[in-house]
Scaffold this motif. Structure first.
Motif, PDB file in Angstrom:
ATOM      1  N   SER A 165      -2.249  -6.342  12.364  1.00 32.41           N
ATOM      2  CA  SER A 165      -0.804  -6.246  12.599  1.00 32.41           C
ATOM      3  C   SER A 165      -0.055  -5.950  11.309  1.00 32.41           C
ATOM      4  O   SER A 165       0.849  -5.104  11.283  1.00 32.41           O
ATOM      5  N   VAL A 166      -0.419  -6.653  10.247  1.00 36.39           N
ATOM      6  CA  VAL A 166       0.226  -6.409   8.952  1.00 36.39           C
ATOM      7  C   VAL A 166      -0.082  -4.994   8.466  1.00 36.39           C
ATOM      8  O   VAL A 166       0.802  -4.280   7.982  1.00 36.39           O
ATOM      9  N   GLY A 167      -1.335  -4.575   8.612  1.00 43.43           N
ATOM     10  CA  GLY A 167      -1.712  -3.221   8.185  1.00 43.43           C
ATOM     11  C   GLY A 167      -0.969  -2.136   8.955  1.00 43.43           C
ATOM     12  O   GLY A 167      -0.445  -1.189   8.367  1.00 43.43           O
ATOM     13  N   LEU A 168      -0.927  -2.272  10.274  1.00 38.96           N
ATOM     14  CA  LEU A 168      -0.207  -1.275  11.084  1.00 38.96           C
ATOM     15  C   LEU A 168       1.292  -1.320  10.813  1.00 38.96           C
ATOM     16  O   LEU A 168       1.955  -0.271  10.816  1.00 38.96           O
ATOM     17  N   GLY A 169       1.822  -2.516  10.553  1.00 37.41           N
ATOM     18  CA  GLY A 169       3.241  -2.630  10.193  1.00 37.41           C
ATOM     19  C   GLY A 169       3.528  -1.924   8.880  1.00 37.41           C
ATOM     20  O   GLY A 169       4.559  -1.252   8.733  1.00 37.41           O
ATOM     21  N   ALA A 170       2.636  -2.033   7.914  1.00 34.58           N
ATOM     22  CA  ALA A 170       2.810  -1.353   6.626  1.00 34.58           C
ATOM     23  C   ALA A 170       2.766   0.157   6.803  1.00 34.58           C
ATOM     24  O   ALA A 170       3.584   0.886   6.224  1.00 34.58           O
ATOM     25  N   VAL A 171       1.824   0.644   7.620  1.00 33.27           N
ATOM     26  CA  VAL A 171       1.733   2.085   7.887  1.00 33.27           C
ATOM     27  C   VAL A 171       3.014   2.567   8.569  1.00 33.27           C
ATOM     28  O   VAL A 171       3.572   3.619   8.210  1.00 33.27           O
TER      29      VAL A 171
END
Length: 128
Positions: free
Chosen positions: A111-117
């Motif tokens: 979730s954090v990774g996709l939010g950053a992208v």
């Protein structure tokens, strides 16, 4: 610290929990993640969540933790505790064999990774 090793209650089998009287936790709070090292053989260690217990003569742990520490139920364990810093704590959350812990941890990482992208693409859309 030398305490008698006991098993966890059946409802906690398979978890990465160690139950220990607060007076032995070296200031590590409830739900703190710590490395437990067997002083008799320092190569035997395990990372676990520390929870409390009223018994100040025993340490309670699951089979996998006992196996990692090289002890059996009824034996005395001379151990050392060290609280994990946040990078090692995150590593523990992602690699623990307990699916009740690692599945939510991996969902959080994704979730954090996709939010950053998404944030990066959002900023790029302003400039393109």
């Amino acid at each position: 610290m030398q305490l008698v090793v006991k098993g966890l209650p059946e409802r906690e089998w398979g978890s990465s929990i160690v139950r220990l009287h607060y007076s032995y936790r070296d200031g590590i709070g409830r739900y703190g993640v710590a490395r437990i090292t067997n002083r008799a053989d320092p190569s035997n260690c395990s990372d676990a969540v520390l929870l409390g217990h009223d018994d100040d003569k025993s340490i309670y742990m699951a089979y996998d933790t006992r196996k990692a520490l090289g002890v059996k139920i009824g034996e005395k364990l001379d151990f050392e505790l060290k609280e994990l810093g946040w990078p090692k704590k995150v590593k523990w959350y992602l690699n623990t064999p307990d699916p009740r812990v690692y599945i939510p941890a991996w969902l959080a990482v994704w979730s954090v990774g996709l939010g950053a992208v998404g944030t990066i693409f959002g900023f790029l859309s302003f400039f393109l």
